[in-house]
Design a protein around this motif. Structure first.
Motif, PDB file in Angstrom:
ATOM      1  N   ALA A 142       9.709  -6.833  13.699  1.00  0.00           N
ATOM      2  CA  ALA A 142       9.392  -5.645  12.858  1.00  0.00           C
ATOM      3  C   ALA A 142       7.978  -6.039  12.139  1.00  0.00           C
ATOM      4  O   ALA A 142       7.159  -5.172  11.987  1.00  0.00           O
ATOM      5  N   GLU A 143       8.098  -7.108  11.564  1.00  0.00           N
ATOM      6  CA  GLU A 143       6.742  -7.501  10.552  1.00  0.00           C
ATOM      7  C   GLU A 143       5.796  -7.788  11.535  1.00  0.00           C
ATOM      8  O   GLU A 143       4.531  -7.392  11.234  1.00  0.00           O
ATOM      9  N   GLU A 144       5.925  -8.358  12.653  1.00  0.00           N
ATOM     10  CA  GLU A 144       4.897  -8.593  13.649  1.00  0.00           C
ATOM     11  C   GLU A 144       4.099  -7.381  14.028  1.00  0.00           C
ATOM     12  O   GLU A 144       3.163  -7.038  14.037  1.00  0.00           O
TER      13      GLU A 144
ATOM     14  N   THR B 171       2.078  -3.626   6.156  1.00  0.00           N
ATOM     15  CA  THR B 171       2.862  -4.805   5.677  1.00  0.00           C
ATOM     16  C   THR B 171       4.305  -4.226   5.100  1.00  0.00           C
ATOM     17  O   THR B 171       4.185  -3.292   4.487  1.00  0.00           O
ATOM     18  N   LEU B 172       5.416  -4.992   5.723  1.00  0.00           N
ATOM     19  CA  LEU B 172       6.727  -4.456   5.441  1.00  0.00           C
ATOM     20  C   LEU B 172       6.939  -4.943   4.005  1.00  0.00           C
ATOM     21  O   LEU B 172       6.642  -6.180   3.521  1.00  0.00           O
ATOM     22  N   GLY B 173       7.897  -4.196   2.914  1.00  0.00           N
ATOM     23  CA  GLY B 173       8.133  -4.690   1.764  1.00  0.00           C
ATOM     24  C   GLY B 173       9.821  -4.236   1.847  1.00  0.00           C
ATOM     25  O   GLY B 173      10.301  -3.683   2.442  1.00  0.00           O
ATOM     26  N   ASP B 174      10.111  -4.339   0.423  1.00  0.00           N
ATOM     27  CA  ASP B 174      11.626  -4.130   0.141  1.00  0.00           C
ATOM     28  C   ASP B 174      11.779  -2.621   0.677  1.00  0.00           C
ATOM     29  O   ASP B 174      13.103  -2.256   0.927  1.00  0.00           O
ATOM     30  N   GLU B 175      11.004  -1.621   0.299  1.00  0.00           N
ATOM     31  CA  GLU B 175      11.164  -0.082   0.762  1.00  0.00           C
ATOM     32  C   GLU B 175      11.605   0.010   2.150  1.00  0.00           C
ATOM     33  O   GLU B 175      12.130   0.931   2.490  1.00  0.00           O
ATOM     34  N   ASP B 176      10.938  -0.976   2.868  1.00  0.00           N
ATOM     35  CA  ASP B 176      11.420  -0.675   4.311  1.00  0.00           C
ATOM     36  C   ASP B 176      12.565  -1.449   5.100  1.00  0.00           C
ATOM     37  O   ASP B 176      12.974  -1.009   6.123  1.00  0.00           O
ATOM     38  N   VAL B 177      13.355  -2.107   4.094  1.00  0.00           N
ATOM     39  CA  VAL B 177      14.562  -2.834   4.386  1.00  0.00           C
ATOM     40  C   VAL B 177      15.458  -1.782   5.134  1.00  0.00           C
ATOM     41  O   VAL B 177      15.977  -2.067   6.110  1.00  0.00           O
ATOM     42  N   PRO B 178      15.893  -0.639   4.457  1.00  0.00           N
ATOM     43  CA  PRO B 178      16.893   0.119   4.895  1.00  0.00           C
ATOM     44  C   PRO B 178      16.607   0.725   6.324  1.00  0.00           C
ATOM     45  O   PRO B 178      17.413   1.222   7.181  1.00  0.00           O
ATOM     46  N   ASP B 179      15.365   0.750   6.765  1.00  0.00           N
ATOM     47  CA  ASP B 179      14.962   1.338   8.093  1.00  0.00           C
ATOM     48  C   ASP B 179      14.413   0.216   8.968  1.00  0.00           C
ATOM     49  O   ASP B 179      14.168   0.628  10.051  1.00  0.00           O
ATOM     50  N   VAL B 180      14.948  -0.903   8.721  1.00  0.00           N
ATOM     51  CA  VAL B 180      14.774  -2.207   9.858  1.00  0.00           C
ATOM     52  C   VAL B 180      16.073  -2.885   9.814  1.00  0.00           C
ATOM     53  O   VAL B 180      16.678  -2.782  10.900  1.00  0.00           O
ATOM     54  N   LEU B 181      16.698  -3.325   8.845  1.00  0.00           N
ATOM     55  CA  LEU B 181      17.962  -4.103   9.005  1.00  0.00           C
ATOM     56  C   LEU B 181      19.021  -3.252   9.519  1.00  0.00           C
ATOM     57  O   LEU B 181      19.472  -2.416   8.648  1.00  0.00           O
TER      58      LEU B 181
ATOM     59  N   ALA C 271      19.063   0.605  14.887  1.00  0.00           N
ATOM     60  CA  ALA C 271      18.515   0.405  16.400  1.00  0.00           C
ATOM     61  C   ALA C 271      17.114   0.401  16.464  1.00  0.00           C
ATOM     62  O   ALA C 271      16.273   0.753  15.533  1.00  0.00           O
ATOM     63  N   VAL C 272      16.561  -0.101  17.634  1.00  0.00           N
ATOM     64  CA  VAL C 272      15.057  -0.057  18.147  1.00  0.00           C
ATOM     65  C   VAL C 272      14.582   1.199  17.539  1.00  0.00           C
ATOM     66  O   VAL C 272      13.553   1.272  17.011  1.00  0.00           O
ATOM     67  N   GLU C 273      15.072   2.326  18.080  1.00  0.00           N
ATOM     68  CA  GLU C 273      14.368   3.541  18.139  1.00  0.00           C
ATOM     69  C   GLU C 273      14.238   4.200  16.687  1.00  0.00           C
ATOM     70  O   GLU C 273      13.291   4.769  16.466  1.00  0.00           O
ATOM     71  N   HIS C 274      15.332   3.848  15.970  1.00  0.00           N
ATOM     72  CA  HIS C 274      15.066   4.113  14.381  1.00  0.00           C
ATOM     73  C   HIS C 274      13.705   3.582  13.646  1.00  0.00           C
ATOM     74  O   HIS C 274      13.087   3.957  13.243  1.00  0.00           O
ATOM     75  N   THR C 275      13.779   2.140  13.806  1.00  0.00           N
ATOM     76  CA  THR C 275      12.739   1.293  13.345  1.00  0.00           C
ATOM     77  C   THR C 275      11.550   1.739  13.865  1.00  0.00           C
ATOM     78  O   THR C 275      10.561   1.793  13.111  1.00  0.00           O
ATOM     79  N   ALA C 276      11.199   1.857  15.241  1.00  0.00           N
ATOM     80  CA  ALA C 276      10.149   2.587  15.841  1.00  0.00           C
ATOM     81  C   ALA C 276       9.913   3.817  15.337  1.00  0.00           C
ATOM     82  O   ALA C 276       8.417   3.906  14.910  1.00  0.00           O
ATOM     83  N   GLY C 277      10.516   4.548  15.036  1.00  0.00           N
ATOM     84  CA  GLY C 277      10.450   5.879  14.351  1.00  0.00           C
ATOM     85  C   GLY C 277       9.770   5.753  13.082  1.00  0.00           C
ATOM     86  O   GLY C 277       8.573   6.608  12.513  1.00  0.00           O
ATOM     87  N   HIS C 278      10.404   4.652  12.245  1.00  0.00           N
ATOM     88  CA  HIS C 278       9.809   4.483  10.907  1.00  0.00           C
ATOM     89  C   HIS C 278       8.332   3.930  10.811  1.00  0.00           C
ATOM     90  O   HIS C 278       7.721   4.550  10.051  1.00  0.00           O
ATOM     91  N   LEU C 279       8.059   3.162  11.729  1.00  0.00           N
ATOM     92  CA  LEU C 279       6.823   2.492  11.722  1.00  0.00           C
ATOM     93  C   LEU C 279       5.775   3.510  12.410  1.00  0.00           C
ATOM     94  O   LEU C 279       4.799   3.672  11.721  1.00  0.00           O
ATOM     95  N   TYR C 280       5.995   4.508  13.357  1.00  0.00           N
ATOM     96  CA  TYR C 280       5.257   5.463  13.631  1.00  0.00           C
ATOM     97  C   TYR C 280       5.019   6.223  12.467  1.00  0.00           C
ATOM     98  O   TYR C 280       3.698   6.803  12.564  1.00  0.00           O
ATOM     99  N   ARG C 281       5.820   6.608  11.540  1.00  0.00           N
ATOM    100  CA  ARG C 281       5.457   7.465  10.578  1.00  0.00           C
ATOM    101  C   ARG C 281       4.612   6.727   9.500  1.00  0.00           C
ATOM    102  O   ARG C 281       3.630   7.687   9.162  1.00  0.00           O
ATOM    103  N   ARG C 282       4.853   5.431   9.348  1.00  0.00           N
ATOM    104  CA  ARG C 282       4.085   4.893   8.384  1.00  0.00           C
ATOM    105  C   ARG C 282       2.773   4.567   9.012  1.00  0.00           C
ATOM    106  O   ARG C 282       1.801   4.405   8.008  1.00  0.00           O
ATOM    107  N   CYS C 283       2.549   4.485  10.044  1.00  0.00           N
ATOM    108  CA  CYS C 283       1.205   4.227  10.623  1.00  0.00           C
ATOM    109  C   CYS C 283       0.417   5.341  10.926  1.00  0.00           C
ATOM    110  O   CYS C 283      -0.718   5.397  11.453  1.00  0.00           O
TER     111      CYS C 283
END
Length: 210
Positions: free
Chosen positions: A16-18, A26-36, A39-51
């Motif tokens: 996820a960091e890469e 840059t991922l930080g503590d606030e991103d942990v609940p949406d990564v660790l 599922a792949v789709e959840h984290t992808a959606g989180h990064l999509y919204r952030r970018c």
């Protein structure tokens, strides 16, 4: 599975960091609940919204999946005590199921590394109506084992996984990986699987029944 039986939670965070770096994030503590534990789709959606949509959600998910598979295939290692615990459970006649928010092809890589004979069944992302933190994966595993939630114990390393198991009515042994988890009724917190034995698991069930 991830971060509990094998050291893949760190690999997933690295993945996820890469991908985040490629998106200028840059991922930080606030991103942990949406990564660790997600599922792949959840984290992808989180990064999509952030970018702000500079890359499609589908493309992000594909990149995350491909990189994670690459890392797991070359670096998957059972965590200390994992194989020993599984073998003690088998010797005692305790059936085990693998419940993961990772996709099936990643789960299969890990099953091959751990030994498929050590599990009666397994559930991956997409194989139940909802994935963690919903209770569906654990309810499916309990049913497949022919058991009931009050006779089962889940071993989890993330708040997402703990929430899933407890929503299904299953007691939990938490082995925190990157995020702290506090003790609670029906939940024991240990430092590693080396601290988990049959008496701990039975004690959790007994305390739930009391």
């Amino acid at each position: 599975m991830d971060g509990t039986l094998v050291d893949t939670e760190g690999l997933w965070w690295q993945t996820a960091e890469e991908e985040a770096a490629r998106l200028g994030l840059t991922l930080g503590d606030e991103d942990v609940p949406d990564v660790l534990g997600q599922a792949v789709e959840h984290t992808a959606g989180h990064l999509y919204r952030r970018c702000n949509g500079i890359r499609s959600e589908a493309a992000i998910a594909t990149a995350l999946d491909a990189r994670f598979v690459e890392l797991v295939a070359h670096q998957v290692v059972p965590l200390p005590g994992a194989l020993e615990l599984l073998d003690r459970l088998a010797a005692a006649g305790v059936a085990t199921a693998l419940v993961s928010a990772s996709p099936r092809h990643v789960v299969d890589l890990v099953l091959d590394a751990l030994g498929r004979r050590r599990f009666v069944t397994s559930f991956a992302a997409g194989e139940t109506p909802r994935t963690k933190p919903a209770p569906d994966p654990y309810l499916a595993a309990v049913a497949a084992l022919g058991a009931s939630p009050d006779l089962c114990v889940a071993v989890e390393d993330t708040p997402t996984g703990v929430a899933s198991a407890e929503a299904a009515g299953v007691a939990v042994v938490a082995v925190p990986s990157l995020t702290p988890i506090l003790p609670a009724p029906g939940r024991a917190v240990v430092r590693s699987l080396l601290d988990v034995d049959l008496s701990l698991l039975q004690g959790l069930l007994d305390s739930e029944a009391a």
